[in-house]
Design a protein around this motif. Structure first.
Motif, PDB file in Angstrom:
ATOM      1  N   ILE A  48      17.595  24.617 -10.160  1.00  0.00           N
ATOM      2  CA  ILE A  48      18.998  24.297 -10.780  1.00  0.00           C
ATOM      3  C   ILE A  48      19.030  24.453 -12.203  1.00  0.00           C
ATOM      4  O   ILE A  48      18.448  23.352 -13.125  1.00  0.00           O
ATOM      5  N   GLY A  49      19.827  25.479 -13.294  1.00  0.00           N
ATOM      6  CA  GLY A  49      19.762  25.321 -14.787  1.00  0.00           C
ATOM      7  C   GLY A  49      18.152  26.084 -14.728  1.00  0.00           C
ATOM      8  O   GLY A  49      17.405  25.472 -15.742  1.00  0.00           O
ATOM      9  N   PHE A  50      18.248  27.379 -14.415  1.00  0.00           N
ATOM     10  CA  PHE A  50      16.971  27.919 -14.505  1.00  0.00           C
ATOM     11  C   PHE A  50      16.473  28.495 -15.901  1.00  0.00           C
ATOM     12  O   PHE A  50      15.704  28.982 -16.560  1.00  0.00           O
ATOM     13  N   GLY A  51      17.627  28.004 -16.487  1.00  0.00           N
ATOM     14  CA  GLY A  51      17.532  28.865 -18.513  1.00  0.00           C
ATOM     15  C   GLY A  51      16.695  30.604 -18.059  1.00  0.00           C
ATOM     16  O   GLY A  51      17.971  31.720 -17.518  1.00  0.00           O
ATOM     17  N   GLN A  70      26.003  32.347 -10.186  1.00  0.00           N
ATOM     18  CA  GLN A  70      26.311  32.117 -11.200  1.00  0.00           C
ATOM     19  C   GLN A  70      27.679  30.340 -11.634  1.00  0.00           C
ATOM     20  O   GLN A  70      28.606  31.409 -11.087  1.00  0.00           O
ATOM     21  N   HIS A  71      27.455  29.656 -10.983  1.00  0.00           N
ATOM     22  CA  HIS A  71      28.143  28.795 -10.684  1.00  0.00           C
ATOM     23  C   HIS A  71      27.765  27.716 -10.709  1.00  0.00           C
ATOM     24  O   HIS A  71      26.440  26.819 -11.302  1.00  0.00           O
ATOM     25  N   ASP A  72      28.685  26.439 -11.245  1.00  0.00           N
ATOM     26  CA  ASP A  72      28.628  24.939 -11.777  1.00  0.00           C
ATOM     27  C   ASP A  72      27.798  24.243  -9.934  1.00  0.00           C
ATOM     28  O   ASP A  72      28.157  25.021  -9.399  1.00  0.00           O
ATOM     29  N   ALA A  73      26.350  24.222 -10.168  1.00  0.00           N
ATOM     30  CA  ALA A  73      25.396  23.297  -9.380  1.00  0.00           C
ATOM     31  C   ALA A  73      26.139  22.884  -8.786  1.00  0.00           C
ATOM     32  O   ALA A  73      25.415  22.337  -7.210  1.00  0.00           O
ATOM     33  N   VAL A  74      26.989  21.960  -8.795  1.00  0.00           N
ATOM     34  CA  VAL A  74      27.577  20.334  -8.096  1.00  0.00           C
ATOM     35  C   VAL A  74      28.162  21.025  -7.474  1.00  0.00           C
ATOM     36  O   VAL A  74      28.263  20.592  -5.663  1.00  0.00           O
ATOM     37  N   GLU A  75      29.403  22.125  -7.566  1.00  0.00           N
ATOM     38  CA  GLU A  75      30.023  22.696  -6.653  1.00  0.00           C
ATOM     39  C   GLU A  75      29.362  23.537  -5.329  1.00  0.00           C
ATOM     40  O   GLU A  75      29.589  23.774  -4.549  1.00  0.00           O
ATOM     41  N   VAL A  76      28.343  23.993  -5.906  1.00  0.00           N
ATOM     42  CA  VAL A  76      27.850  24.709  -4.753  1.00  0.00           C
ATOM     43  C   VAL A  76      26.551  23.788  -4.114  1.00  0.00           C
ATOM     44  O   VAL A  76      26.619  24.270  -2.928  1.00  0.00           O
TER      45      VAL A  76
END
Length: 250
Positions: free
Chosen positions: A83-86, A132-138
């Motif tokens: 999550i969030g790999f920069g 490419q999306h909000d991690a919570v929703e994924v």
């Protein structure tokens, strides 16, 4: 319309392009405060080219339903979520070192997605896909319970101001959701260079009944699979701390 034109239409610096909460979401974590704010940022020509030509080859679309990721990867293999790999430096290195695992990177920022797509192409990696999306929703919508071999959350935005702590990604509700998606024996690995956030991570993960601390009651040593980045090396040289939190799913 070309991607370059779409990027020019993004909102100005500092203005979020998404609402702060998801009041209408259909399942668990129906209303959550986003841990990110989309801003217009600089994208290099190389990143833009990667977004237009390379990203489509490794991009998986968000879908509000449980997904069979083996189809997206073209094979069955243990699935690790990052999550969030920069800019993707760590993701690419780990994926290169662990070719028998599949890596699903979730990132909302265009520059990072383009940079990782370019790394994937340069290294010839076949075991990395991007959403490419909000991690919570994924995690909530796409990932089946008890299906992940591991989760990586490395150096998430610390939101250092106290009034912004509610935006931090590592919160009890999300950790509970993550834990439910990790298979028994799988792991959740977080790292941060903000001591206060490290303490919060340790407290939140310790409070999740599905997880157990691999380091007893404290912080873990950096595991061999997480490479030390240039940014981290510089910070350590300047005396900044880095804390790893590594828990296993019961």
């Amino acid at each position: 319309m070309r991607l370059a034109d779409l990027l020019k239409r993004t909102k100005p610096e500092g203005e979020a392009t998404e609402t702060e909460t998801d009041a209408g979401a259909p399942r668990g974590l129906a209303s959550h405060i986003r841990s990110f704010v989309r801003r217009r940022g600089h994208i290099t020509d190389a990143q833009l080219n990667a977004l237009e030509t390379l990203l489509p080859k490794v991009l998986l679309p968000y879908a509000p339903q449980v997904t069979d990721f083996s189809q997206g990867f073209g094979r069955e293999a243990p699935l690790v979520l990052e999550i969030g790999f920069g800019m993707g430096e760590t993701t690419a290195k780990i994926a290169s070192d662990r070719p028998h695992d599949n890596f699903l990177g979730v990132e909302v920022f265009q520059a990072g997605a383009g940079a990782l797509a370019k790394r994937i192409d340069t290294l010839g990696l076949t075991n990395v896909r991007i959403i490419q999306h909000d991690a919570v929703e994924v995690v909530r919508d796409m990932i089946a319970p008890d299906s992940l071999a591991g989760v990586h959350v490395y150096f998430p935005d610390p939101w250092p101001k106290k009034r912004h702590h509610k935006r931090r990604l590592i919160q009890p509700a999300f950790v509970s959701l993550l834990a439910s998606r990790i298979a028994p024996g799988g792991y959740l690995h977080c790292a941060t260079d903000w001591e206060h956030y490290a303490d919060q991570m340790l407290e939140v993960l310790s409070g999740e009944p599905l997880l157990e601390n691999t380091a007893g009651t404290g912080f873990a040593e950096r595991p061999g699979w997480r490479p030390q980045t240039k940014f981290e090396t510089r910070g350590l040289r300047l005396g900044h701390g880095v804390w790893d939190v590594l828990f296993r799913r019961r």
